[in-house]
Design a protein around this motif. Structure first.
Motif, mmCIF file in Angstrom:
data_model
loop_
_atom_site.group_PDB
_atom_site.id
_atom_site.type_symbol
_atom_site.label_atom_id
_atom_site.label_comp_id
_atom_site.label_asym_id
_atom_site.label_seq_id
_atom_site.Cartn_x
_atom_site.Cartn_y
_atom_site.Cartn_z
ATOM 1 N N GLN A 219 0.862 -1.183 0.000
ATOM 2 C CA GLN A 219 0.000 0.000 0.000
ATOM 3 C C GLN A 219 0.899 1.234 0.000
ATOM 4 N N VAL A 403 -8.524 4.795 1.762
ATOM 5 C CA VAL A 403 -7.593 3.998 0.967
ATOM 6 C C VAL A 403 -8.342 3.533 -0.278
ATOM 7 N N GLU A 405 -8.592 0.989 -3.448
ATOM 8 C CA GLU A 405 -7.988 -0.273 -3.871
ATOM 9 C C GLU A 405 -8.367 -0.621 -5.296
ATOM 10 N N GLN A 425 -3.724 1.066 -3.166
ATOM 11 C CA GLN A 425 -3.058 -0.181 -3.525
ATOM 12 C C GLN A 425 -3.656 -0.642 -4.846
#
Ligand code: C2E
Ligand code: CA
Ligand code: CA
Length: 445
Positions: A219, A403, A405, A425
């Motif tokens: 990440q 975050v 993804e 990520q």
């Protein structure tokens, strides 16, 4: 939509999509199969296609009882579950999902996997499809739809029509046999390891023999691409069947009641490996609803964490929206002791299904993980961008870190950065890595 990811087949046919689900329709599906078959080199043997037809029953009943809107959103949710599952499981194999009739879906992968793997995949997918669907139309209540699945592996001389006909016939015969959920076109179920007993034995042995592999997906900080941590992801390298993805692994574990053992094993292994990482690098662990539902979970998890010596403030646990079907107060009770110990809590897959913003206020969260289906369209679709903007604004208001993804393209990364998303990520920077490869990355960082 979730069907267009790295492994998914995204070549050029005119883009005919089903308005309700975003999947391709039957005409497109046949065209794709035809192209795969004709592109396959003549000297390479038969083109290795695996196909499955997934039909959910009872949709008319849902329409009658709750209205067509409820039925429609249930079908859209099922389409999303199928795509999501396939995207995880196939990684770099080309695949696509289609809605070929009202409540019938087709999934095709160009992969020469074993029959057993294809069947296990179908069994696990059937479990996922039949999980309760939260429906806004029934006041946040749930509906459930149970699928039947027909499977086949194509042979020399198959064409798209023949493939679909054979699958439809197999589905028909499965319908006539009470209790039959998965059927092969040949009429014979793959015989290896389909019994739960065999599966259970296999799974326990796999834990013992360390066949469960853990990979780490890095990440990064959005601003400067600093490596900030990694998410641990499980894989099962089955000696006969081959590699099984985490989704299949966990749904099968759930069926044999071994989630707790499997989760403990993965957490112990991942924490032990992460103990050697530099201090600034964090670890994320996934926790299933079944884990959280166990009354002893917080105590056992904290004692496992203590034994590992890994600092709690460098650990994040990720929970999925599926836990929200359970009693929220209970979930909060399970999470609070972890939070008090310094562990961060992330809500995973946010935006993948029915996302109720109220949850964000109630649960003791630190981090929101944007599902990759949210990330997919943001660089092209202004509505997707608007949704992202609203979510990040809300996350900021609630003091949650975000975050992203499933970031696969630079344009997606740029769009996310422009919206102030802080971490990400995805395959753009790195696929999940085995531990030596992750360590090598740590050294170059
Ligand atoms: P997840 O937590 O959402 O994990 C992310 C999944 O997306 C992983 O699949 C990962 O390989 C995949 N992925 C990462 N980057 C990209 C990308 O850029 N594009 C695409 N298309 N996919 C990407 P994986 O490893 O198959 O895991 C699937 C799900 O299984 C996970 O979803 C998680 O819910 C569950 N899972 C995996 N490992 C564990 C585990 O150790 N424990 C528990 N409880 N669940 C796990
Ligand atoms: Ca996760
Ligand atoms: Ca996720």
């Amino acid at each position: 939509m979730g069907s267009l990811t790295l492994g998914a087949d995204d070549s050029m046919e005119s883009d005919r999509r089903d308005a309700l689900t975003g999947l391709v329709d039957a005409v497109q599906a046949k065209a794709k199969i035809a192209r795969w078959l004709s592109d396959w080199p003549a000297d390479a043997g038969a083109c290795p296609l695996h196909a499955m037809l997934v039909a959910v029953g009872r949709i008319e009943t849902v329409n009658l009882a709750y209205g067509a809107d409820t039925g429609d959103s249930a079908l859209a949710e099922i389409a999303q579950r199928i795509s999501h599952f396939a995207a995880d499981e196939f990684e770099s194999v080309p695949w696509f999902a289609a809605r070929v009739a009202g409540s019938t879906f087709l999934l095709v992968a160009r992969e020469s996997c074993s029959r057993e793997r294809w069947q296990w995949f179908a069994e696990a997918l059937a479990d996922v499809v039949s999980m309760p669907i939260v429906s806004p139309e029934v006041g946040g209540g749930t509906v459930r739809l149970w699928p039947r699945i027909a499977l086949m592996r194509t042979a020399e001389g198959d064409d798209p029509d023949r493939i679909l006909d054979q699958l439809a016939m197999a589905l028909q015969s499965a319908r006539q046999e009470h209790g039959r959920r998965v059927a092969w076109v040949t009429g014979k179920l793959a015989h290896v390891s389909v019994s739960n007993q065999q599966l259970e034995a296999d799974m326990l042995a796999a834990i013992d023999r360390d066949e469960i592999e853990i990979v780490f997906q890095p990440q990064f900080e959005m601003a400067d691409d600093t490596l900030i941590g990694a998410e641990a992801l499980a894989r099962w390298q089955h000696p006969q069947i081959g590699r099984l993805g985490a989704n299949t692994l966990f749904t099968l574990a759930e069926r044999t009641d071994h989630v707790a053992q499997l989760s403990r094993h993965i957490a112990e292994r991942a924490l032990a490996l992460a103990a050697g990482w530099p201090k600034k690098v964090k670890l994320s662990l996934n926790v299933t609803p079944a884990d959280l539902a166990a009354a002893t979970f917080p105590i056992e998890f904290l004692s496992l964490l203590r034994r590992s010596g890994f600092p709690p403030d460098r650990l994040t646990i990720e929970i999925t929206e599926q836990v929200l079907l359970a009693d929220l107060e209970e979930v909060t009770r399970a999470l609070n002791p972890l939070k008090a110990a310094g562990v961060s809590i992330a809500l995973d897959d946010f935006g993948a299904g029915y996302s109720n913003f109220r949850y964000l206020k109630i649960l003791p969260l630190d981090i929101l993980k944007l599902d990759r289906s949210m990330v997919e369209g943001i660089s092209e679709d202004s509505r997707d961008l608007a949704v992202l903007r609203a979510i990040t604004a809300m996350a900021r208001a609630l003091n949650l870190r975000v975050v992203a993804e499933g970031v696969e393209h630079e344009e997606q990364r740029e769009a996310l950065a422009a919206e102030g998303v802080e971490y990400y990520q995805g395959f753009l920077r790195s696929v999940p890595l085995d531990h030596p490869a992750f360590q090598a990355l740590l050294e170059t960082d």
